[in-house]
Scaffold this active site. Sequence first.
Site, PDB file in Angstrom:
ATOM      1  N   THR A  23       0.867  -1.175   0.000  1.00 16.25           N
ATOM      2  CA  THR A  23       0.000   0.000   0.000  1.00 16.25           C
ATOM      3  C   THR A  23       0.905   1.228   0.000  1.00 16.25           C
ATOM      4  O   THR A  23       2.071   1.153   0.386  1.00 16.25           O
ATOM      5  CB  THR A  23      -0.943   0.050   1.230  1.00 16.25           C
ATOM      6  OG1 THR A  23      -0.160   0.043   2.414  1.00 16.25           O
ATOM      7  CG2 THR A  23      -1.929  -1.090   1.221  1.00 16.25           C
ATOM      8  N   SER A  24       0.339   2.334  -0.439  1.00 15.17           N
ATOM      9  CA  SER A  24       1.137   3.552  -0.563  1.00 15.17           C
ATOM     10  C   SER A  24       1.407   4.237   0.764  1.00 15.17           C
ATOM     11  O   SER A  24       2.429   4.861   0.936  1.00 15.17           O
ATOM     12  CB  SER A  24       0.439   4.544  -1.498  1.00 15.17           C
ATOM     13  OG  SER A  24       0.323   3.979  -2.780  1.00 15.17           O
ATOM     14  N   THR A  25       0.452   4.131   1.689  1.00 18.00           N
ATOM     15  CA  THR A  25       0.615   4.840   2.953  1.00 18.00           C
ATOM     16  C   THR A  25       0.295   3.936   4.132  1.00 18.00           C
ATOM     17  O   THR A  25      -0.370   2.914   3.984  1.00 18.00           O
ATOM     18  CB  THR A  25      -0.323   6.065   3.038  1.00 18.00           C
ATOM     19  OG1 THR A  25      -1.674   5.601   3.034  1.00 18.00           O
ATOM     20  CG2 THR A  25      -0.100   7.025   1.886  1.00 18.00           C
TER      21      THR A  25
END
Length: 187
Positions: A8-10
Amino acid sequence: MRIGYARTSTLEQVAGFEAQERELKAAGVEKLYKEQVSSVGDRPELERMLQDLRKGDLLVVTKLDRLARSVHHLGEILRRLDDVGAGLNILGMGIDSTTAGGRLMLNVLGSVAQFEREMMLERQREGIAKAKAEGKYKGRKPKGEPLLDRILAMKAEGLGDTAIGKALGMDRTTVFRVRKAAEAQIE
């Protein structure tokens, strides 16, 4: 061995991260590499996973965008998989590169994406040509020229192009180019 990769990006995307883990484990993944970083940043777990792959392994991801940041990046990953004799399974697309149909689908998707990119660039070039013909396209604003006096003054103080660039918030090559152009006009 079925090896999974989840990303996931964050750090805030906890639910998406957990969903990927559940889906990969349900698909029979025996070893899972996971990281929470942007696709454009360094991804040490992806690199470690690619180095750990062995002949006969199958890399499993839930979606293509969790693995590759672009078609070019996907091509690089596929070449690395081919080099070691491993395959790729994209659960969300039902694609398995170890089958003839899966390999065909990956190639078709790559070709379509490349076609899309080329068409977009062609439209962009046409738009720029039209704007230039109408006198509306001026290009981007010069970054260094408005600061020419400051650049020359800082150079006269003995500062180098790199130090000047850092002080003015621009690249060293921009400072060099603007300074050299001004010096050539003086001569």
